[in-house]
Write a protein that holds these residues in place. Structure first.
Motif, PDB file in Angstrom:
ATOM      1  N   MET A   1       2.872   4.808   0.753  1.00  0.00           N
ATOM      2  CA  MET A   1       2.848   4.554  -0.674  1.00  0.00           C
ATOM      3  C   MET A   1       4.269   4.577  -1.233  1.00  0.00           C
ATOM      4  SD  MET A   1      -0.368   4.175  -1.486  1.00  0.00           S
ATOM      5  CE  MET A   1      -0.462   4.315  -3.238  1.00  0.00           C
ATOM      6  N   ARG A   2       4.422   3.939  -2.343  1.00  0.00           N
ATOM      7  CA  ARG A   2       5.691   3.886  -3.053  1.00  0.00           C
ATOM      8  C   ARG A   2       5.573   4.803  -4.271  1.00  0.00           C
ATOM      9  NH1 ARG A   2       7.995  -1.971  -4.890  1.00  0.00           N
ATOM     10  NH2 ARG A   2       9.911  -1.277  -5.857  1.00  0.00           N
ATOM     11  N   GLU A   3       6.554   5.639  -4.456  1.00  0.00           N
ATOM     12  CA  GLU A   3       6.527   6.636  -5.518  1.00  0.00           C
ATOM     13  C   GLU A   3       7.439   6.200  -6.655  1.00  0.00           C
ATOM     14  OE1 GLU A   3       9.000  10.456  -5.215  1.00  0.00           O
ATOM     15  OE2 GLU A   3       7.019  11.041  -4.475  1.00  0.00           O
ATOM     16  N   VAL A   4       6.870   6.093  -7.858  1.00  0.00           N
ATOM     17  CA  VAL A   4       7.670   5.839  -9.053  1.00  0.00           C
ATOM     18  C   VAL A   4       7.676   7.152  -9.818  1.00  0.00           C
ATOM     19  CG1 VAL A   4       7.913   4.472 -11.145  1.00  0.00           C
ATOM     20  CG2 VAL A   4       6.931   3.428  -9.083  1.00  0.00           C
ATOM     21  N   GLU A   5       8.856   7.702 -10.044  1.00  0.00           N
ATOM     22  CA  GLU A   5       8.953   9.048 -10.612  1.00  0.00           C
ATOM     23  C   GLU A   5      10.095   9.151 -11.598  1.00  0.00           C
ATOM     24  OE1 GLU A   5      10.776  13.026  -8.804  1.00  0.00           O
ATOM     25  OE2 GLU A   5       8.846  12.548  -7.895  1.00  0.00           O
ATOM     26  N   ILE A   6       9.874   9.961 -12.619  1.00  0.00           N
ATOM     27  CA  ILE A   6      10.953  10.358 -13.516  1.00  0.00           C
ATOM     28  C   ILE A   6      10.950  11.876 -13.560  1.00  0.00           C
ATOM     29  CG2 ILE A   6      11.871  10.357 -15.867  1.00  0.00           C
ATOM     30  CD1 ILE A   6      10.649   7.573 -16.233  1.00  0.00           C
ATOM     31  N   ILE A 132       3.817   8.391 -10.163  1.00  0.00           N
ATOM     32  CA  ILE A 132       2.662   7.524  -9.916  1.00  0.00           C
ATOM     33  C   ILE A 132       2.902   6.856  -8.574  1.00  0.00           C
ATOM     34  CG2 ILE A 132       1.446   5.445 -10.658  1.00  0.00           C
ATOM     35  CD1 ILE A 132       2.086   6.250 -13.555  1.00  0.00           C
ATOM     36  N   LEU A 133       1.901   6.905  -7.712  1.00  0.00           N
ATOM     37  CA  LEU A 133       1.987   6.252  -6.408  1.00  0.00           C
ATOM     38  C   LEU A 133       1.369   4.866  -6.498  1.00  0.00           C
ATOM     39  CD1 LEU A 133       0.949   9.218  -4.079  1.00  0.00           C
ATOM     40  CD2 LEU A 133       3.258   8.446  -4.652  1.00  0.00           C
ATOM     41  N   ILE A 134       2.102   3.886  -5.966  1.00  0.00           N
ATOM     42  CA  ILE A 134       1.618   2.509  -5.920  1.00  0.00           C
ATOM     43  C   ILE A 134       1.814   1.987  -4.498  1.00  0.00           C
ATOM     44  CG2 ILE A 134       2.034   2.072  -8.380  1.00  0.00           C
ATOM     45  CD1 ILE A 134       4.641   0.702  -7.664  1.00  0.00           C
ATOM     46  N   PRO A 135       1.108   0.927  -4.120  1.00  0.00           N
ATOM     47  CA  PRO A 135       1.267   0.395  -2.762  1.00  0.00           C
ATOM     48  C   PRO A 135       2.703  -0.072  -2.488  1.00  0.00           C
ATOM     49  CG  PRO A 135      -0.718  -0.486  -3.791  1.00  0.00           C
ATOM     50  CD  PRO A 135       0.042   0.250  -4.864  1.00  0.00           C
ATOM     51  N   PHE A 136       3.114   0.014  -1.209  1.00  0.00           N
ATOM     52  CA  PHE A 136       4.456  -0.405  -0.803  1.00  0.00           C
ATOM     53  C   PHE A 136       4.794  -1.809  -1.286  1.00  0.00           C
ATOM     54  CE2 PHE A 136       4.427   2.697   2.904  1.00  0.00           C
ATOM     55  CZ  PHE A 136       5.462   3.460   2.412  1.00  0.00           C
TER      56      PHE A 136
END
Length: 187
Positions: A1-6, A132-136
């Motif tokens: 998974m791809r992690e988008v984080e702040i 938020i985790l999103i697909p690679f």
């Protein structure tokens, strides 16, 4: 998974906790201890062993970080709860060395697809992290949508862009606690 984080400084941890308790129910307690390893002579970590809730998790990340937050690719698996010492010995036998330890204590909530943590980190202070985790293979629009969702959650909790922190905990910990001068430490 791809992690988008702040990640942001939590100047008012009590107020932020009250906000998310009202929004998502009482926050669950969080206690994590991360032990980071590196190859001899390297200045960055190769991976970590995390102990939390009686679990052991091994993680390697490909990280890109900047003023817009972190965007990580994570590779991880879990070991049996009593295998932390064996895993450490295994990696030492492969030639990896201890790098630093990061301890996080605080609270967590789930708000839709967002994972929110309010954490005291080592001796650095309080932070709020929302990821938020999103697909690679997600496109730029999906990344932007996740980021906007996080910004909205932070804003609603009274956290502004001026509180965002783009430095890694590693850099801040090594700078403050390890005596390594990297970037200015202003808090």
């Amino acid at each position: 998974m791809r992690e988008v984080e702040i990640k942001a400084w939590a100047e008012n941890p009590e107020g932020i906790k009250a906000h998310f308790d009202n929004l998502a129910g009482e926050g669950g307690e969080v206690h994590k201890m991360d032990r980071y390893f590196r190859r001899p002579g390297e200045k960055i970590q190769a991976f970590r062993i995390r102990c939390f809730d009686g679990k052991v998790e091994l993680t390697a990340k490909k990280t890109s970080s900047g003023p817009d937050g972190e965007n990580n690719e994570e590779y991880e698996f879990r070991a049996l709860p009593d295998q932390s010492d064996a895993a450490t010995a295994f990696f030492h036998a492969l030639g990896y060395e201890d790098f630093f330890i990061k301890k996080k204590d605080g609270y967590e909530w789930y708000c839709g697809r967002a994972h929110v943590e309010l954490l005291s980190v080592n001796t650095l202070g309080w932070f709020i992290e929302i990821e938020i985790l999103i697909p690679f293979d997600s496109d730029d629009d999906a990344v932007a949508a996740a980021r906007n969702e996080i910004i909205s959650l932070l804003s609603d909790a009274g956290v502004g862009e001026e509180d965002y922190e783009s430095r890694s905990y590693r850099d801040m910990i090594l700078e403050k606690e390890g005596g390594i001068q990297s970037k200015s430490y202003t808090r």
